[in-house]
Design a protein around this motif. Structure first.
Motif, PDB file in Angstrom:
ATOM      1  N   ILE A 141      -6.575  12.446  -6.534  1.00  0.00           N
ATOM      2  CA  ILE A 141      -7.298  12.164  -5.292  1.00  0.00           C
ATOM      3  C   ILE A 141      -7.802  10.724  -5.287  1.00  0.00           C
ATOM      4  O   ILE A 141      -7.676  10.013  -4.288  1.00  0.00           O
ATOM      5  N   THR A 142      -8.369  10.307  -6.405  1.00  0.00           N
ATOM      6  CA  THR A 142      -8.889   8.943  -6.501  1.00  0.00           C
ATOM      7  C   THR A 142      -7.793   7.920  -6.254  1.00  0.00           C
ATOM      8  O   THR A 142      -7.981   6.946  -5.512  1.00  0.00           O
ATOM      9  N   LYS A 143      -6.636   8.137  -6.867  1.00  0.00           N
ATOM     10  CA  LYS A 143      -5.522   7.201  -6.690  1.00  0.00           C
ATOM     11  C   LYS A 143      -5.085   7.134  -5.236  1.00  0.00           C
ATOM     12  O   LYS A 143      -4.828   6.049  -4.694  1.00  0.00           O
ATOM     13  N   GLN A 144      -4.994   8.281  -4.577  1.00  0.00           N
ATOM     14  CA  GLN A 144      -4.557   8.280  -3.181  1.00  0.00           C
ATOM     15  C   GLN A 144      -5.560   7.550  -2.292  1.00  0.00           C
ATOM     16  O   GLN A 144      -5.186   6.777  -1.396  1.00  0.00           O
ATOM     17  N   LEU A 145      -6.845   7.776  -2.517  1.00  0.00           N
ATOM     18  CA  LEU A 145      -7.868   7.078  -1.734  1.00  0.00           C
ATOM     19  C   LEU A 145      -7.785   5.577  -1.943  1.00  0.00           C
ATOM     20  O   LEU A 145      -7.889   4.793  -0.993  1.00  0.00           O
ATOM     21  N   MET A 146      -7.561   5.172  -3.181  1.00  0.00           N
ATOM     22  CA  MET A 146      -7.424   3.746  -3.472  1.00  0.00           C
ATOM     23  C   MET A 146      -6.179   3.159  -2.821  1.00  0.00           C
ATOM     24  O   MET A 146      -6.184   2.038  -2.319  1.00  0.00           O
ATOM     25  N   ASP A 147      -5.105   3.960  -2.805  1.00  0.00           N
ATOM     26  CA  ASP A 147      -3.839   3.481  -2.223  1.00  0.00           C
ATOM     27  C   ASP A 147      -3.920   3.339  -0.709  1.00  0.00           C
ATOM     28  O   ASP A 147      -3.168   2.561  -0.110  1.00  0.00           O
ATOM     29  N   PHE A 148      -4.802   4.100  -0.075  1.00  0.00           N
ATOM     30  CA  PHE A 148      -4.973   3.994   1.377  1.00  0.00           C
ATOM     31  C   PHE A 148      -5.732   2.721   1.769  1.00  0.00           C
ATOM     32  O   PHE A 148      -5.667   2.281   2.916  1.00  0.00           O
ATOM     33  N   LYS A 149      -6.459   2.150   0.829  1.00  0.00           N
ATOM     34  CA  LYS A 149      -7.358   1.043   1.145  1.00  0.00           C
ATOM     35  C   LYS A 149      -6.627  -0.294   1.172  1.00  0.00           C
ATOM     36  O   LYS A 149      -5.853  -0.623   0.273  1.00  0.00           O
ATOM     37  N   VAL A 150      -6.889  -1.061   2.211  1.00  0.00           N
ATOM     38  CA  VAL A 150      -6.342  -2.415   2.342  1.00  0.00           C
ATOM     39  C   VAL A 150      -7.232  -3.363   1.555  1.00  0.00           C
ATOM     40  O   VAL A 150      -8.453  -3.376   1.733  1.00  0.00           O
ATOM     41  N   GLU A 151      -6.626  -4.138   0.671  1.00  0.00           N
ATOM     42  CA  GLU A 151      -7.383  -5.097  -0.134  1.00  0.00           C
ATOM     43  C   GLU A 151      -6.965  -6.519   0.229  1.00  0.00           C
ATOM     44  O   GLU A 151      -5.827  -6.921  -0.041  1.00  0.00           O
TER      45      GLU A 151
END
Length: 225
Positions: A78-88
């Motif tokens: 879940i953590t990885k998916q949330l991070m992957d959704f985020k634009v940096e």
């Protein structure tokens, strides 16, 4: 002398093959690294039951077939998916979703870990399949358990386990997931709209599957507990 030469060549071949195997393993490990999760589930509950509840329900058991059930999912995943959704910065998100991008924009890494910890503790209510076609479910079971040798499709169970529990941290739990959501994600992998998996493994798999096989697997996954 000839025997000695053959032995040396054989040993060199073994060493070369071993080196290739180790290189493959370590390259996979580097690419597969996901964040560890040591979140605070109580803090995660505050966010999940507020911001996230509209789409995923307060306890992570989504009642909307196109939105995934998150209850009981591995926290690292879940953590990885949330991070992957985020634009940096100027870099695009690793996983494309305008809805989720806006949801995670204000979340910190700690927030994501806390949310993941909360959902991981929730008990899943398995989805129900409305499909009564036993032959379709049989096809799904056959591919999930044993793959399709004719098209070189590996068994889903080899990464997601026979009962759909997944293999943390890299392979998500699938058991009881909504068929509509599973189909949408397999379709995204097929079309290239999703590419945040380990070494593009899912893309390689679904490209060998027919639309009927994808539907069959998705319907079967919903029956797993």
């Amino acid at each position: 002398m000839k025997t000695l030469k053959s032995s040396i060549l054989q040993n060199m071949k073994v060493i070369k093959n071993t080196a290739v195997i180790f290189a493959f393993i370590f390259s996979n490990q580097i690419l597969a690294d996901t964040p560890s999760t040591h979140g605070d589930s109580e803090k995660g509950k505050e966010i999940a039951t507020g911001v996230c509840a509209g789409c995923h329900n307060a306890d992570g058991n989504s009642v909307i077939p196109n939105n995934p059930t998150l209850a009981g999912q591995h926290p690292e995943y879940i953590t990885k998916q949330l991070m992957d959704f985020k634009v940096e910065g100027d870099s695009p998100a690793k996983r494309d979703s305008q809805v989720m991008a806006s949801m995670v924009a204000a979340l910190s890494a700690d927030d994501m870990q806390n949310i993941a910890a909360y959902y991981a503790q929730q008990k899943i209510t398995p989805a129900t399949t409305s499909n009564s076609d036993e032959s379709l479910l049989e096809v799904g079971k056959r591919i999930y358990d044993g793959g399709n040798l004719e098209n070189n499709v590996p068994a889903c169970s080899s990464c997601h386990s026979p009962n759909g529990a997944g293999i943390p941290p890299h392979y998500p739990k699938l058991a009881g997931q909504h068929p509509a959501y599973t189909i949408s994600q397999l379709d995204a992998f097929y079309r290239g709209g999703r590419a945040n998996d380990i070494n593009n493994s899912m893309q390689k798999v679904v490209l060998r599957m027919s639309a009927q096989e994808i539907k069959a697997v998705a319907e079967y996954i919903a029956t797993l507990q």
